[in-house]
Design a protein around this motif. Structure first.
Motif, short mmCIF file in Angstrom:
data_model
loop_
_atom_site.label_atom_id
_atom_site.label_comp_id
_atom_site.label_asym_id
_atom_site.label_seq_id
_atom_site.Cartn_x
_atom_site.Cartn_y
_atom_site.Cartn_z
N ASP A 208 22.74 20.50 -13.35
CA ASP A 208 23.20 20.07 -12.18
C ASP A 208 22.06 20.73 -10.91
OD1 ASP A 208 24.87 21.25 -10.86
OD2 ASP A 208 26.24 19.68 -11.15
N GLY A 209 22.43 21.77 -10.42
CA GLY A 209 21.11 22.67 -9.85
C GLY A 209 22.68 23.44 -9.22
N ARG A 210 23.52 23.40 -9.15
CA ARG A 210 24.58 24.86 -8.86
C ARG A 210 24.51 25.80 -9.39
NH1 ARG A 210 30.34 22.29 -9.27
NH2 ARG A 210 29.27 22.03 -11.83
N PRO A 211 24.43 26.42 -8.89
CA PRO A 211 25.44 28.27 -10.12
C PRO A 211 25.97 27.83 -10.53
CG PRO A 211 25.75 27.89 -7.43
CD PRO A 211 25.41 27.15 -7.25
N GLY A 212 26.98 28.54 -11.09
CA GLY A 212 28.00 28.98 -12.73
C GLY A 212 28.28 30.17 -12.52
N ARG A 213 29.00 31.05 -12.59
CA ARG A 213 29.75 32.13 -13.39
C ARG A 213 30.04 32.01 -14.54
NH1 ARG A 213 28.92 36.52 -10.49
NH2 ARG A 213 28.63 36.19 -7.77
N VAL A 214 29.86 32.52 -15.60
CA VAL A 214 30.32 32.41 -16.83
C VAL A 214 31.51 33.74 -16.63
CG1 VAL A 214 29.94 33.59 -19.23
CG2 VAL A 214 28.42 32.67 -17.82
N ALA A 215 32.93 33.39 -17.44
CA ALA A 215 34.34 33.71 -16.94
C ALA A 215 33.64 35.31 -18.03
CB ALA A 215 35.49 32.66 -18.07
N THR A 216 34.59 35.87 -16.61
CA THR A 216 34.32 37.20 -16.68
C THR A 216 36.06 37.95 -16.51
OG1 THR A 216 32.12 37.61 -16.60
CG2 THR A 216 32.93 39.35 -16.13
N TYR A 217 36.24 38.19 -17.10
CA TYR A 217 37.40 40.07 -17.07
C TYR A 217 37.07 41.03 -16.51
CZ TYR A 217 38.90 35.14 -18.77
OH TYR A 217 39.16 33.50 -19.01
N ARG A 218 38.52 41.93 -16.12
CA ARG A 218 38.15 43.18 -15.62
C ARG A 218 38.89 43.89 -16.45
NH1 ARG A 218 38.99 46.54 -11.42
NH2 ARG A 218 39.97 44.43 -10.25
N HIS A 219 38.65 44.35 -17.65
CA HIS A 219 39.49 45.37 -18.27
C HIS A 219 39.18 47.28 -17.53
CE1 HIS A 219 40.11 42.06 -20.92
NE2 HIS A 219 38.50 41.88 -20.51
#
Ligand SMILES: C[S@@+](CC[C@H](N)C(=O)[O-])C[C@H]1O[C@@H](n2cnc3c(N)ncnc32)[C@H](O)[C@@H]1O
Length: 290
Positions: A208-219
Motif C-alpha cells: 500500500d506504499g507505506r514503509p515497513g521495517r522487518v522485525a529485528t533484535y539487538r543481541h
C-alpha cells in the motif's frame, strides 16, 4: 509501529557526535559547529512535519517483498563474504548447512567449494529463488530454532545476516550444535548490535506504499557467546568489523526517499554522521566449533 521523524534522526547523529567530544575526540570548533547545525535544523520547516509511522512486519512478510530485489547490490554482502570465505576455504569439503539461506547466496558458494549443501529458511519466497540458484542443493522450509535437519548430520553451519531477526539466540545455537557432527564448525556473520542500535534494520515498501521495517533484535556480543557456550560450542574466533575512518561525505539536500532508507538522512549532516559512525563496529563475526 515506529515513529520516525527526520529531525529526530539528524539530531540523534548530532547528539552521538557531541558525546564523542567528551572523550576528547573533538575540539571546541567541532562542538560549536554541531550546536549551530542543530539550531539550523530546528528552524528548518522542511523537516518539521514530515514524520512517518513505520509498520513493523514479520520476516515472512518482509522477505516476501524483499525477495524480489534481494540479489541486487547490497553493501553487507561485501562485508560478510571475506570473513566467511576465509574460514570456509580452510575447512575440508563435507556436508554443509546454509541456515536461513535466503536466496542461496552462501549455499551457492558452499556448493562451488564442493560441499553437499542443505539450506533452510522460513521464507517460501526466498527459498524459491535459492532453489533456482543452486539446483544441486536441498532446500527446506523451516525455522532456525527447530531445524528440519537430523542430529549430527553436517560438518559446517553457515548463518549470515539472519540472527538479528530471531528474538532469542539460545534455541538457535543449540540447534546448530545438535545438527553438527563432533568437531564441526559454525560460521556466523551479522549486523553488529551497535548498528542495530543506530537503526540499521531492513526496510521494505509495503504493497500500500507505506514503509515497513522487518522485525529485528539487538543481541549483545556476550549474548552470542553465552548461547554458544551453553550449547556446547567453543569459540574459535570473534571479530568486529569497523566502519572505515574515511572522510565525511559531501553535504546534499537532495535525498533518497528516507522513509524506507533513513540512512539517507546522514547526507544532511555529514560531519555529524562521520563523527557518530566512522570507526564504530558494523558487523559481528563468529567462528565456533563443536
Ligand atoms: C538478510 S536475509 C539473509 C539470507 C542469506 N543468509 C544471505 O546472507 O544472503 C535473512 C534471512 O533469514 C531468514 N530468517 C529470518 N528468521 C528466520 C528463522 N527464524 N528461521 C529461518 N529463517 C529465518 C529470512 O527469511 C531471510 O531469508
Amino acid at each position: 509501529m515506529t515513529y520516525e521523524h527526520p529531525l529526530a534522526y539528524v539530531l540523534g547523529l548530532e547528539g552521538i557526535a557531541l558525546m564523542r567530544s567528551y572523550t576528547g575526540e573533538h575540539d571546541r570548533a567541532f562542538v560549536e559547529a554541531r550546536l549551530a547545525e542543530i539550531r539550523t535544523f530546528l528552524d528548518d520547516d522542511s523537516l518539521a512535519d514530515t514524520a512517518v509511522e513505520v509498520a513493523r512486519v514479520d520476516t515472512v512478510e518482509g522477505y516476501r517483498i524483499w525477495a524480489q530485489t534481494y540479489d541486487g547490490p547490497n553493501t553487507a554482502f561485501d562485508l560478510d563474504e571475506p570473513f566467511i570465505r576465509e574460514i570456509v576455504d580452510a575447512l575440508p569439503v563435507g556436508d554443509a548447512l546454509d541456515a536461513a539461506c535466503g536466496t542461496g547466496r552462501m549455499a551457492a558458494y558452499l556448493a562451488g567449494r564442493g560441499h553437499r549443501v542443505r539450506g533452510v529458511d522460513l521464507s517460501p519466497d526466498m527459498l524459491e529463488r535459492a532453489r533456482q540458484r543452486v539446483p544441486q542443493a536441498e532446500f527446506r522450509l523451516g525455522d532456525l530454532s527447530s531445524l528440519p535437519v537430523p542430529d549430527a548430520s553436517v560438518d559446517l553451519v553457515v548463518c549470515s545476516l539472519a540472527l538479528t531477526h530471531v528474538p532469542v539466540l539460545d534455541p538457535v545455537l543449540s540447534e546448530f550444535a545438535r545438527v553438527l557432527r563432533p568437531g564441526g564448525h559454525v560460521v556466523i556473520a551479522d549486523i553488529h548490535p551497535d548498528g542495530v542500535a543506530r537503526g540499521v534494520v531492513p526496510s521494505v515498501r509495503l504493497p500500500d506504499g507505506r514503509p515497513g521495517r522487518v522485525a529485528t533484535y539487538r543481541h549483545l556480543v556476550g549474548d552470542y557467546a553465552r548461547a554458544a557456550l551453553a550449547a556446547g560450542l567453543q569459540v574459535r574466533r570473534c571479530e568486529e568489523l569497523r566502519h572505515p575512518a574515511g572522510e565525511p561525505r559531501e553535504r546534499t539536500d537532495v535525498l533518497e526517499p528516507w522513509d524506507v532508507w533513513p540512512w539517507a538522512l546522514c547526507d544532511l549532516a555529514p560531519e555529524a554522521a562521520h563523527a557518530a559512525i566512522a570507526g564504530t563496529p558494523s558487523m559481528l563475526f563468529w567462528h565456533f566449533q563443536r
